[in-house]
Design an enzyme around this catalytic site. Structure first.
Site, mmCIF file in Angstrom:
data_model
loop_
_atom_site.group_PDB
_atom_site.id
_atom_site.type_symbol
_atom_site.label_atom_id
_atom_site.label_comp_id
_atom_site.label_asym_id
_atom_site.label_seq_id
_atom_site.Cartn_x
_atom_site.Cartn_y
_atom_site.Cartn_z
ATOM 1 N N HIS A 82 -0.645 0.786 8.588
ATOM 2 C CA HIS A 82 0.614 1.029 9.560
ATOM 3 C C HIS A 82 0.294 0.416 11.113
ATOM 4 O O HIS A 82 -0.726 0.948 11.447
ATOM 5 C CB HIS A 82 1.317 2.444 9.513
ATOM 6 C CG HIS A 82 1.984 2.823 10.656
ATOM 7 N ND1 HIS A 82 3.346 2.736 10.913
ATOM 8 C CD2 HIS A 82 1.698 3.351 11.690
ATOM 9 C CE1 HIS A 82 3.818 2.958 12.066
ATOM 10 N NE2 HIS A 82 2.917 3.669 12.528
ATOM 11 N N TYR A 140 6.812 9.918 9.444
ATOM 12 C CA TYR A 140 7.795 8.853 8.692
ATOM 13 C C TYR A 140 9.446 9.475 8.989
ATOM 14 O O TYR A 140 10.031 9.181 8.180
ATOM 15 C CB TYR A 140 7.521 8.613 7.249
ATOM 16 C CG TYR A 140 6.552 7.533 7.439
ATOM 17 C CD1 TYR A 140 6.690 6.176 7.815
ATOM 18 C CD2 TYR A 140 5.310 7.676 6.652
ATOM 19 C CE1 TYR A 140 5.558 5.415 7.772
ATOM 20 C CE2 TYR A 140 4.017 6.569 6.577
ATOM 21 C CZ TYR A 140 4.612 5.441 7.124
ATOM 22 O OH TYR A 140 3.381 4.431 6.994
ATOM 23 N N GLU A 188 3.655 8.042 18.685
ATOM 24 C CA GLU A 188 2.628 8.225 17.567
ATOM 25 C C GLU A 188 1.242 8.615 18.011
ATOM 26 O O GLU A 188 0.568 9.405 17.426
ATOM 27 C CB GLU A 188 2.756 6.885 16.712
ATOM 28 C CG GLU A 188 3.990 6.771 15.943
ATOM 29 C CD GLU A 188 4.052 5.433 15.159
ATOM 30 O OE1 GLU A 188 3.154 4.825 15.422
ATOM 31 O OE2 GLU A 188 5.305 5.439 14.571
ATOM 32 N N ASN A 227 0.499 -1.131 1.343
ATOM 33 C CA ASN A 227 0.466 -2.254 2.121
ATOM 34 C C ASN A 227 -0.802 -2.077 3.282
ATOM 35 O O ASN A 227 -0.679 -2.560 4.241
ATOM 36 C CB ASN A 227 1.853 -2.534 2.577
ATOM 37 C CG ASN A 227 2.325 -1.472 3.419
ATOM 38 O OD1 ASN A 227 1.542 -0.233 3.772
ATOM 39 N ND2 ASN A 227 3.514 -1.810 3.782
ATOM 40 N N LYS A 244 -4.260 3.007 5.809
ATOM 41 C CA LYS A 244 -3.584 3.880 4.633
ATOM 42 C C LYS A 244 -4.482 4.185 3.495
ATOM 43 O O LYS A 244 -5.411 3.540 3.393
ATOM 44 C CB LYS A 244 -2.033 3.080 4.193
ATOM 45 C CG LYS A 244 -1.178 3.030 5.255
ATOM 46 C CD LYS A 244 0.346 2.288 4.851
ATOM 47 C CE LYS A 244 1.054 2.345 5.845
ATOM 48 N NZ LYS A 244 2.346 1.616 5.141
HETATM 49 P P1 GTP Z 1 4.680 0.608 8.809
HETATM 50 O O1 GTP Z 1 3.825 -0.166 9.720
HETATM 51 O O2 GTP Z 1 3.761 1.239 7.647
HETATM 52 O O3 GTP Z 1 5.791 1.487 9.315
HETATM 53 O O4 GTP Z 1 5.373 -0.666 7.866
HETATM 54 P P2 GTP Z 1 6.471 -1.685 8.353
HETATM 55 O O5 GTP Z 1 7.056 -1.149 10.022
HETATM 56 O O6 GTP Z 1 6.287 -2.876 8.094
HETATM 57 O O7 GTP Z 1 7.426 -0.967 7.413
HETATM 58 P P3 GTP Z 1 8.759 0.328 7.719
HETATM 59 O O8 GTP Z 1 8.612 0.915 9.073
HETATM 60 O O9 GTP Z 1 10.125 -0.425 7.520
HETATM 61 O O10 GTP Z 1 8.448 0.961 6.363
HETATM 62 C C1 GTP Z 1 7.363 2.081 6.493
HETATM 63 C C2 GTP Z 1 6.721 2.116 5.101
HETATM 64 O O11 GTP Z 1 7.609 2.453 4.128
HETATM 65 C C3 GTP Z 1 6.325 0.692 5.045
HETATM 66 O O12 GTP Z 1 4.854 0.325 5.307
HETATM 67 C C4 GTP Z 1 6.260 0.866 3.300
HETATM 68 O O13 GTP Z 1 5.153 1.561 2.732
HETATM 69 C C5 GTP Z 1 7.194 1.846 3.042
HETATM 70 N N1 GTP Z 1 8.669 0.962 2.730
HETATM 71 C C6 GTP Z 1 9.440 0.400 3.572
HETATM 72 N N2 GTP Z 1 10.518 -0.046 2.846
HETATM 73 C C7 GTP Z 1 10.429 0.032 1.647
HETATM 74 C C8 GTP Z 1 10.974 -0.383 0.351
HETATM 75 O O14 GTP Z 1 11.787 -0.924 0.338
HETATM 76 N N3 GTP Z 1 10.218 0.050 -0.743
HETATM 77 C C9 GTP Z 1 9.102 0.600 -0.920
HETATM 78 N N4 GTP Z 1 8.446 1.136 -1.948
HETATM 79 N N5 GTP Z 1 8.551 1.169 0.400
HETATM 80 C C10 GTP Z 1 8.816 0.983 1.472
HETATM 81 MG MG MG Z 2 7.260 0.664 10.350
#
Ligand code: GTP
Ligand code: MG
Length: 140
Positions: A115, A49, A126, A112, A9
């Site tokens: 992804h 997303y 994807e 973070n 990212k």
């Molecule tokens: P990805 O690998 O990036 O998809 O992360 P993930 O699978 O661990 O998490 P998820 O798919 O649930 O969320 C996608 C992205 O949305 C995350 O990597 C974060 O950058 C963001 N995100 C998810 N939940 C939150 C939240 O509660 N607050 C914030 N600020 N960002 C969030």
């Molecule tokens: Mg995810």
């Protein structure tokens, strides 16, 4: 062998952690099948997303992903989706274990670093979205 999609990212690119993150996959023995640096369009970010559409963090998340260049990769290994997710670490900073990318390098839920696709089906979708030029692996 399985393929997965990961995307380094904008925060990781800004923090000059691209080499550190790729190194971790390489020394683990994972094959990099495709790799490119690009600045993501609004359209690609929204498609990527789409599953989070309607959630409070969706708009800031899309804005963040288009905020600077990213590095998109297709990785290949046995059980690659699970392997990469385990190396990436948990979303919640306090749950991301030391030794994982997030657990070692960030404390931020949004910024973070990387992804990783969360299932083989998501990985295939994807890879098709981000690397339309890439051939499907031959059946073996
Ligand atoms: P990805 O690998 O990036 O998809 O992360 P993930 O699978 O661990 O998490 P998820 O798919 O649930 O969320 C996608 C992205 O949305 C995350 O990597 C974060 O950058 C963001 N995100 C998810 N939940 C939150 C939240 O509660 N607050 C914030 N600020 N960002 C969030
Ligand atoms: Mg995810």
């Amino acid at each position: 062998m399985e393929r997965t999609f990961v995307m380094i990212k904008p925060d990781a690119v800004r923090r000059k952690l691209v080499g550190e993150i790729i190194r971790r996959f390489e020394v683990r023995g994972i094959d990099i099948i495709a790799i490119k640096m690009l600045t993501v369009s609004q359209e690609l970010a929204e498609k990527h997303y789409a599953v989070h559409q309607g959630k409070p963090f969706y708009a800031p998340l899309v804005e963040f992903v288009v905020s600077g260049p990213v590095v998109a990769m297709v990785l290949e290994a046995d059980d690659a989706v699970r392997l990469a997710r385990n190396m990436i670490g948990a979303l919640k900073p306090s749950d991301a274990m030391p030794g994982t990318i997030r657990g070692d390098l960030t404390t931020d839920t949004q910024r973070n670093l990387i992804h990783g696709a969360d299932s083989p089906e998501t990985a295939a979708a994807e890879i098709a979205l981000w690397f339309p030029e890439l051939q499907e692996p031959a059946e073996s």
